[in-house]
Design an enzyme around this catalytic site. Sequence first.
Site, PDB file in Angstrom:
ATOM      1  N   PHE A  67       0.860  -1.189   0.051  1.00  0.00           N
ATOM      2  CA  PHE A  67      -0.100  -0.034   0.014  1.00  0.00           C
ATOM      3  C   PHE A  67       0.706   1.209  -0.104  1.00  0.00           C
ATOM      4  O   PHE A  67       0.404   2.433   0.204  1.00  0.00           O
ATOM      5  CB  PHE A  67      -1.087  -0.037   1.189  1.00  0.00           C
ATOM      6  CG  PHE A  67      -2.015  -1.029   1.202  1.00  0.00           C
ATOM      7  CD1 PHE A  67      -3.449  -0.860   0.619  1.00  0.00           C
ATOM      8  CD2 PHE A  67      -1.708  -2.380   1.971  1.00  0.00           C
ATOM      9  CE1 PHE A  67      -4.140  -1.937   0.140  1.00  0.00           C
ATOM     10  CE2 PHE A  67      -2.594  -3.345   1.769  1.00  0.00           C
ATOM     11  CZ  PHE A  67      -3.763  -3.389   0.990  1.00  0.00           C
ATOM     12  N   SER A  68       2.115   1.083  -0.211  1.00  0.00           N
ATOM     13  CA  SER A  68       2.962   1.968  -0.228  1.00  0.00           C
ATOM     14  C   SER A  68       2.674   3.478  -1.158  1.00  0.00           C
ATOM     15  O   SER A  68       2.754   3.324  -2.417  1.00  0.00           O
ATOM     16  CB  SER A  68       4.408   1.737  -0.697  1.00  0.00           C
ATOM     17  OG  SER A  68       5.420   2.590  -0.964  1.00  0.00           O
ATOM     18  N   ASN A  69       2.787   4.683  -0.484  1.00  0.00           N
ATOM     19  CA  ASN A  69       2.561   5.854  -1.264  1.00  0.00           C
ATOM     20  C   ASN A  69       3.868   5.889  -2.148  1.00  0.00           C
ATOM     21  O   ASN A  69       3.643   6.446  -3.414  1.00  0.00           O
ATOM     22  CB  ASN A  69       2.625   7.034  -0.323  1.00  0.00           C
ATOM     23  CG  ASN A  69       1.344   6.958   0.269  1.00  0.00           C
ATOM     24  OD1 ASN A  69       0.295   6.409   0.202  1.00  0.00           O
ATOM     25  ND2 ASN A  69       1.431   7.705   1.667  1.00  0.00           N
TER      26      ASN A  69
END
Length: 312
Positions: A67-69
């Site tokens: 879910f890394s920005n």
Amino acid sequence: MFAKAIHSKNQQVFLPLLKEKEVELWVKREDQIHTEVSGNKFRKLKYNILKAKEESQHQLLTFGGAFSNHIAATAVAGYLSGFKTIGVIRGEELEKDLETVLHYNKTLKTAVAHGMDLFFVSREDYRNKQNEAFLKRLRAKFGNFYLVPEGGTNSLAIKGCEEILISDDNKFDYICVAVGTGGTISGLIKAALPNQKILGFSALKGDFLKAEVDHLLGQNYPNWTLKSDYDFGGYAKYSAELIRFMNDFKRQTNIVLDPIYTGKMVYGIIEMIARNSFKKGSKILVVHTGGLQGIDGINRKLKKKNLELIQQ
Ligand SMILES: *Cc1c(COP(=O)(O)O)cnc(C)c1O
């Protein structure tokens, strides 16, 4: 996308508490500088991408969680700048049912839509990601690449984050920012005036980030403090109370926060104001570092637990 300088606007926030305590609170809308490349990740990628161009590289490789920005930002910024991108993603189990994962995971869907190659690795391999042997394996598999570290933090990232502050911001007494790897706060620490105080709100458990930031900066700057009382139990942990706070803040200001970074920070700032930690007349600037792309994924988890969803 990095050709000309971009400045975000400062939005003043009005709340009864601020009036009562006679402090000003402003939000620097870094979340609005680009539609897809979120806030500080834009700043951190800028000089790395310019460097990769200068080196005539064709591929960018980086690391992150599902879910890394930073993964989403690297995929889009790489795509728009003419690079092939490779994302080394933590969690080999995700690959088994990739179709379903891509259906519900907006981060990875965005990455794939912008041509990013996803390479899923075990948690153990992921921990070894900076080892020469592992990088050699990656080079054998993908060919040569420009390596962007996890979270995008290196000296070029810090240089990019120095551009967050402009002369209009000289009037602020405090500059607040959420801290993950410490790259963004390092840029602010370097760019601030001597009389300005930088407050970092740790999104991770523990005090180790203080030493990390000193290390990144190569010296101890006297103008900053790390607040570690608002981590809500650690990275990506959050409570129903935090979500309720964020939704109240959205109703009152129309500013959406995320529960991993900016929500925790603003919760902390409001609590500190209530406890008179800022003297009357203080002008506080809060850097909104973006990160809103992850909210859909978090809402999916909240829904499963029958909890209040984050309003966007
Ligand atoms: C990555 C991120 C941070 C942390 O930035 P660091 O430079 O790693 O400290 C803060 N806020 C948001 C929204 C982020 O995506």
